[in-house]
Design an enzyme around this catalytic site. Structure first.
Site: not given
Lengths: 318, 318, 318, 318, 318, 318
Positions: F131, F193, F195, F223-224, F227
């Site tokens: 990574h 990303k 705000r 991963d999930t 993103t």
């Protein structure tokens, strides 16, 4: 209960050491550190340190090898003199750019330096704005990596610049620039140096909008200044209205000052982690001292109070 | 069976490295070692060293901290490049005079340096004429401390000096002078610098008979040359007929050359463990090369042959 | 603030341990140490030592291996019993003459012993008059090497001997003799044992003037006494008027006592770092106790006060 | 490919060392090991060992501390002499009963010894019948714990005893006795020494049936022999027809021989892991040599062949 | 003086952690520990722990690898957060049966786990009823292995059973059963599973007298329950009147509960070192809490008081 | 000369292990690895490994703690079985995102894992696409971090996409995307990303031009999938013509597959460093095997040939 402690300094940054001692309202400990005529480093501690907790202030800026050896030898001397806990305060951590193998047969000198410090006997390390976060993991002893962002943010907030864009001068610094842009509620741009085709010259690609805006180039370290100068020119070419530069550690290796002083920039803002001789300061050169931040850190370490609180705000954007 | 190996050199003593490589009839390995503009040491190995046994030739003479860091970083780079066994050939071992605490709050820097070398990953060390024998014990890895006595004895034996007295310039060197006097079948004298009474100036006490004799002052290391100069004057005062000087490691820290070249001495004999620029050599300056000795040592290490045999004669007197 | 502490002793020198405890006004801790019938060493600590700082008094005099193993096993037991800091007080440090490789395929047992002590878990070591200074560097933990010179100097100063010459019985002890001669404001002589020619017997060369003077032979260690006896005879031959002997550690390995008691010497002066049974003491045998010096050292370690101050004067001559 | 190797022995068990060397058809290496007059252990290796794999044969039987220090110092000497891999062959591993804290403030000396061996530099250890299996885990280097069960089983199988009951002389040895009883296809009994009530004397409880049977008491170690003697008496009282004793390691600490030679036993069978002087052997004393087993183990280690195969049968019962 | 401290818990046994905290009258420290969706373990300490002594309560029961990694990562996080001394309270120490090589090419996982804990940075370990005593020696840091015997003895003494026989379900547990039988002043029996002949089925041999008696099977650990079930059947076959089971650590790996709940036993008595979900408890299931014992241990560690006193009685029988 | 070696695999990725063994034309070594019913990991090596160099193939993908413990315990077993050099081939290195302290009281678990591997006894590590680069520096043993860029570049080059833009889905991956864009001679875009204001929702800022272009999102790890999904939507919103996704390591933690299979993407390209069950593969799912790359790496390590050459091209852009 605050244990008895003493603060000592090597020769790398005596001005900063004095500021830290002044914040703590203690005299700097008596020690004889310096080169013999044959350049070997000489250390003799001139007062009893038995059972005292020791803080050594030493930036490993150029001459980095001499400053590092001074630090290692001081640690050895303190340990053999039966002191308590030794904390090295390293405001600028030399070799921190050498934190990985880029090609394959290179050292990882930042790790080597971490190993040498631990082998010499240091118990804890305080750094400021390490070049990359994983360097903390190069140590298995506690490391507090302080952040100068609050100091610099407070400085720029006072200027009330409404059209600010934070600019990373290369892709490696994107994350730092993004964090600061959020802290200052400003835009973000990235400069990518690339070679359009083999055989062609390098070109500077400004990703993001800087036209008619106030650009703030941020970097952790300025060495010979080449990248920064190219970044300023690229921003000018893209129509930036004004340019500020902020970098934490200013090595100003020649010809950095020559290059920087001819640039059209509003201000060059930096800290005192590396000593900057008066003759290197050009007109719009501003220094923010880290003395109080480092002094307060020592105070909190002694009292067993949280150090994280000191630089919490700059984490807000994450 | 001799394993595949490569010999590399840092920047401290390139002439000696070349001589060693010539003796071994191998080219020096390709490596990029040196300072970045900001003085950080840069190392990149330019050929594959995977599984090869590595010999690094690096004296830690002045600039000692730079030379030591070069050595440490090279070791780190070789280890990370998956090489075999790493042997550091350190013809002159800097900081070796700092092998004890003299007063009480000092470092033992020679031990620290040993620890740093081991931590960096070195597997074996070859040194030449360490300042004191116990420094070998600072390491738990094998150390071969070579002796230059045979080289120098062969040189002086050819001169067939019948009235030779070996002189230690201070009490600390008595044992070395005694060993050499036995090797050369010569007399022994010791010079002791002392202060006759508090408030009085230092005086030089020559213990032993030198009158009308040929004196050979021997020392392991010449730094700024102060002690040697006083020794020569004391010998002259005591009626010595002629004076030779032999010292293994010649740092020649200023004003050593200034001092030495005005002395009335027959010859100043030394080795090439520390590089000596041509402009430091005064007329009666003689250099004995250690290149073959070091090359032969590498050869024997590779073949698993005894290294002790190489310097056995100089033990005869013990 | 003095932390809670306890003082324990192995079986090597119970008399000295009692003197140290008496100086500190504490009882010796309860512990069962000694051999099982099969000679394995048995250790059981008979009182709680949880969180207490521990001082273990154990000279590693003969039987050195048993005394050393007692010390190592005691350290293991204390550490596993959750004590605080462990300091080993080693008044005589066995194997200290084996501090270097003399020929080439020898151990460096003094370093091995240092490593074993650290591996067993000791945190600090106090020694007295180590055979050579670099042994301190064999440890990376703090070592306080005390000096008995003040004790002995005070003893000899009272005698007001005006024609004193301090004599080193061999060239290896020159520096110690020189230091003491300066402390006592006395002359210096060195005895060098040499073989005039191959095939000839050894002869004793007395370097320096002893004729009609009072000679004080100084050594750190007396083992079988051979060297000392030869030195006394050499001094007599050179016309010395009277001879005193001082040595710090008296192993008195047979036939030392046989040899010494027949010598014509004024006094044989030594310390109690090694226990000396009454039947080994001949008429002019004098013992200076090191109990108060070691007790005071413990006191200062506990208070975090300087230990160097205790033996500063003997450094004066350097 | 078998690497070049040499086999050396300390002074603990020269007979066994010779048998091992004979099996391997190599001479024992030349080394000078033994005590100086002052009892310090002296080691000098008398032939080159550079790059050779070294096997050191040394039981740590009484005098255990001297034998252990011999082993540690030999390891140190070999490592410093630049040898290859060092394997310690320790036929009897002293202090192995001290493998746990029984009360709470005791050492774990077997672990300490493991740590000392590793610190001295050993690379692999071969033991024989360790007192408890977890001692292997005290090391992080490879340990081959050989078993003598095959040797002893072959011996007893030849006797063709049909009514054999294997007896553990205490509850701690139950598992060993069970394993052997399965190997010999024999019955099992356990002797438990207990105190029926406070104030009453100890009694021996024989659990299992021995009446009119041939009992074989097995133990790993016989020290002063007290437990074994009580076991024999208890078996006699319970009507055992005949009694054999087998134990691997025979320290025979006095008064063991006195006790054993008066017992009515068929045979006392043991091995030569500990040297047994001729005058300690009473009439029915039988020794099974472990020389071939240890020699074969060295051979397999050198060839990279399985060592487990050597003692596989004795695992059959598990 | 009790130092400031905090108690934290992982996810392995929250009920026991709460009991310990209740005994100490402190809240459990705030920490976020648990799996990320991808099963990596996440740890974040939610309050300052700088300079505080830390106690981490974590049994390494199933899922043992997750619980062990939680513990290791927590230790890493505490150390990097500059805490003081870290003590791991491990009521059940997983992998403790893997404390030796049984065949020859196996790991010694209990030692590996000890090494990992120390590498992660733990300073002291508290365990309860380790499977074998030498596991303490796998650590070189202090280990307090508590004993639950007093708790269980007090429980069974109240029952006033006059015909009690303590039974070890296999030969490996003989010593534990013997110790308990002495503590309870009861008889002793051992069950040995054996195969009468090759090809025949295993049989259970009950060594000792249980006929018409109340049997108490004791074991340190119940896993799938197979051995225990066979032991109960063997006791029934031998005419035991009633059977109790006591085991310290109840993993109750399926089908343990299925097996146990159909047995004719008076009570199954165990502790809460491993959490037992309500649905696994069958009617005569009794739990003795170890919370007060562990809480008191922490209290004594903090005060520097003896921990041995806590479990002294159960040593009485030795 | 290629030393004898054996390749073993844990349970994490048996398909990849088989491919590597097939490339090397050797059978996988015989070993019994897996959970006991109580979830402790069981390891037994079923063939002799004495003196053989060992390669263990084990990805530390979910269940990461079980896979990591399998690896650690296997290393322990191999070392205790007297094998030669142990190389861990870790195609996916779990916990590698935890390579720094983000807030201040967190572990650095990637460093802890490196320490645990070294403590268990591994001699060298081969990873693939770590990574972050500094993780190599977490080890002091040699690490070869392979790159999959050549494999993926060859795949995409065949598609001859002329309007390709490489897209980093977050600022942290900018450097990786830049390197790949240069390798593929493509454009570069970054998604940030952010705000816009406190209280407002997050928005996706696409920095760089993607309109009417073919976007290739690159990441090291999925991963999930959150993103990536947002990145695809942002690219669609900005007018990207087509979208490819490439990521090296596919954990596909639920609900990743649910999310990905509904996206309008050309292809989802990944490698087999983590095993992907057939039922997780949606229609346009492509797998590039790393088996040959890892097999070739082992071959070169054995031969002592350069491993860097294998992934040199992907460095070209630097």
């Amino acid at each position: 209960m605050v244990k008895e402690y003493k603060v000592f300094a090597g020769n790398s940054n005596p001005e900063l050491a004095k500021k830290i001692a002044a914040y703590l309202k203690v005299p700097l400990g008596k020690i004889d550190v310096g080169p013999y005529p044959n350049k070997e480093t000489r250390v003799e501690i001139l007062e009893s340190v038995r059972k005292k907790d020791i803080f050594i202030i030493q930036a490993t800026c150029p001459p980095v090898n001499d400053n590092l050896m001074e630090l290692l030898i001081m640690i050895d001397a303190f340990k053999r003199a039966s002191c308590g806990f030794v904390t090295a305060i390293i405001p600028y951590f030399g070799y921190s750019k050498q934190d990985k193998k880029k090609t394959g047969r290179e050292p990882i000198t930042a790790k080597l330096v971490a190993n040498l410090l631990v082998k010499a006997g240091v118990d804890r390390v305080v750094t400021l704005e390490l070049h990359s976060d994983p360097i903390q993991g190069f140590f298995d002893i506690p490391v507090d990596d302080l952040k100068s962002v609050n100091l610099m943010a407070r400085y720029f907030e006072k200027k009330k610049i409404s059209d600010l864009v934070v600019v990373s001068p290369d892709v490696g610094g994107t994350k730092r620039a993004r964090d600061i842009s959020k802290r200052l509620n400003a835009g973000l741009a990235i400069i990518d140096k690339y070679r359009p085709n083999f055989g062609k010259a390098y070109a500077m690609n400004v990703i993001g909008d800087v036209k008619n805006k106030t650009a703030l180039i941020v970097d952790d370290l300025i060495d010979t200044g080449g990248t920064i100068v190219e970044a300023v020119h690229a921003l000018e070419a893209k129509g930036a209205k004004r340019v500020y530069i902020y970098c934490t550690h200013s090595l100003l290796t020649p010809p950095a000052v020559e290059r920087l002083k001819h640039l059209k920039i509003e201000e060059f803002v930096t800290t005192d982690t590396v000593p900057i001789p008066r003759d290197k300061m050009f007109p719009n050169f501003k220094i923010i001292s880290t003395g109080d931040l480092l002094g307060e850190t020592i105070k909190r370490i002694l009292k067993g109070e949280s150090v994280i609180e000191l630089f919490k705000n700059n984490r807000r954007g994450k």
